[in-house]
Design a protein around this motif. Structure first.
Motif, short mmCIF file in Angstrom:
data_model
loop_
_atom_site.label_atom_id
_atom_site.label_comp_id
_atom_site.label_asym_id
_atom_site.label_seq_id
_atom_site.Cartn_x
_atom_site.Cartn_y
_atom_site.Cartn_z
N UNK A 24 0.85 -1.20 0.00
CA UNK A 24 0.00 0.00 0.00
C UNK A 24 0.87 1.24 0.00
N UNK A 25 0.45 2.25 -0.73
CA UNK A 25 1.13 3.54 -0.72
C UNK A 25 0.17 4.61 -0.23
N UNK A 26 0.53 5.38 0.79
CA UNK A 26 1.75 5.22 1.59
C UNK A 26 1.64 4.02 2.51
N UNK A 27 2.76 3.43 2.91
CA UNK A 27 2.69 2.27 3.78
C UNK A 27 2.28 2.65 5.19
N UNK A 28 1.65 1.72 5.91
CA UNK A 28 1.32 2.00 7.31
C UNK A 28 2.56 2.09 8.18
N UNK A 29 2.42 2.73 9.31
CA UNK A 29 3.53 2.81 10.25
C UNK A 29 3.69 1.47 10.97
N UNK A 30 4.92 1.02 11.10
CA UNK A 30 5.24 -0.24 11.75
C UNK A 30 5.42 -0.03 13.25
N UNK A 31 4.55 -0.67 14.03
CA UNK A 31 4.69 -0.68 15.49
C UNK A 31 5.31 -2.03 15.87
N UNK A 200 -2.04 -7.90 4.51
CA UNK A 200 -3.47 -7.80 4.20
C UNK A 200 -4.06 -6.54 4.80
N UNK A 201 -3.71 -6.25 6.04
CA UNK A 201 -4.21 -5.04 6.69
C UNK A 201 -3.78 -3.79 5.93
N UNK A 202 -2.55 -3.79 5.46
CA UNK A 202 -2.08 -2.64 4.66
C UNK A 202 -2.93 -2.46 3.41
N UNK A 203 -3.27 -3.57 2.75
CA UNK A 203 -4.09 -3.47 1.54
C UNK A 203 -5.48 -2.95 1.85
N UNK A 204 -5.97 -3.18 3.06
CA UNK A 204 -7.27 -2.67 3.47
C UNK A 204 -7.20 -1.23 4.00
N UNK A 205 -6.02 -0.66 4.01
CA UNK A 205 -5.90 0.75 4.40
C UNK A 205 -5.47 1.02 5.81
N UNK A 206 -4.85 0.05 6.48
CA UNK A 206 -4.32 0.29 7.82
C UNK A 206 -3.33 1.45 7.79
N UNK A 207 -3.37 2.28 8.81
CA UNK A 207 -2.36 3.33 8.97
C UNK A 207 -1.27 2.88 9.92
N UNK A 208 -1.56 1.88 10.75
CA UNK A 208 -0.59 1.32 11.69
C UNK A 208 -0.78 -0.20 11.74
N UNK A 209 0.32 -0.93 11.79
CA UNK A 209 0.27 -2.38 12.00
C UNK A 209 1.11 -2.71 13.23
N UNK A 210 0.69 -3.73 13.97
CA UNK A 210 1.31 -4.09 15.24
C UNK A 210 1.98 -5.46 15.06
N UNK A 211 3.30 -5.48 14.95
CA UNK A 211 4.01 -6.70 14.57
C UNK A 211 4.99 -7.09 15.66
#
Length: 222
Positions: A24-31, A200-211
């Motif tokens: 996704x562009x822009x990519x979500x922020x990685x937490x 997958x979350x990024x493709x759905x428009x997540x602004x933050x992902x928790x990894x």
């Protein structure tokens, strides 16, 4: 061992960031979820350039981050686990974002803590998209009422929503639901996606992902 750990975490971080950029562009922020992680793993993440971290428990987060706050002024800390009202002041003192607002009583406790501490972390409402009785979070139909209360009665800055889909269901429909609710209420922040589904979350428009595991690797508990 330290050099190997540093390289492993740096490599995993780079791979995650590349995957998010491709998704996704822009990519979500990685937490980077640092719960249960030893000091050497946290230091390796910091050495790799990671500055955004998530923690589940206030007490463990204090052990991980209170002293490091003085060294790393550019840290951003997210509380991603359930919060008890008696820990509200500690959470407000330490965290920059609290992702787990899910009830009016907690909104009141956080508002009182903010006035006392002179800090105003940003807030996300945790949505129980699967309507699971055992899980924290407000049901989707109750988001509007809690949002109004948080903003109008507690004077909290609510920027978005967070969810943890049921483990036994496809995550996509839950991400889509969270995105729809956020759009309905004009909320720009979507925290969704973990180690198994962050792309997958990024493709759905997540602004933050928790990894967590995908970032730090499996913990050796033996």
């Amino acid at each position: 061992m330290t050099d190997t750990l540093n390289q492993d975490i740096a490599n995993r971080r780079a791979a995650i960031l590349a995957a998010l950029t491709a998704a996704h562009a822009p990519p979500p922020e990685l937490i980077a979820v640092s719960k249960f992680q030893p000091d050497e793993a946290i230091e390796a993440a910091l050495a790799a350039g990671q500055r955004v971290f998530g923690e589940n428990r206030v007490q463990e987060a204090q052990q991980h981050w209170q002293a490091r706050r003085e060294t790393y002024a550019d840290l951003t800390l997210h509380l991603i686990g359930p919060l008890q009202t008696n820990k509200a002041a500690d959470a407000v003192r330490l965290f920059d974002v609290i992702q787990t607002l899910d009830r009016e009583k907690l909104a009141d406790a956080l508002a009182a803590a903010m006035e006392k501490e002179g800090r105003r972390p940003k807030m996300l409402i945790q949505v129980n998209t699967g309507e699971e009785d055992q899980k924290a979070g407000v049901f989707p139909s109750k988001v509007g009422a809690l949002l109004r209360y948080a903003r109008e009665s507690a004077n909290l800055e609510v920027d978005g929503l967070m969810c943890i889909p049921p483990v036994d269901e496809p995550a996509g429909p839950h991400f889509a639901l969270l995105k729809k609710i956020a759009k309905d209420y004009g909320l720009p922040v979507l925290s969704m996606g973990m180690s198994g589904d962050y792309e997958l979350a990024a493709r759905y428009g997540a602004t933050h992902v928790r990894v967590g595991t995908a970032f730090f690797g499996e913990r050796n508990t033996g």
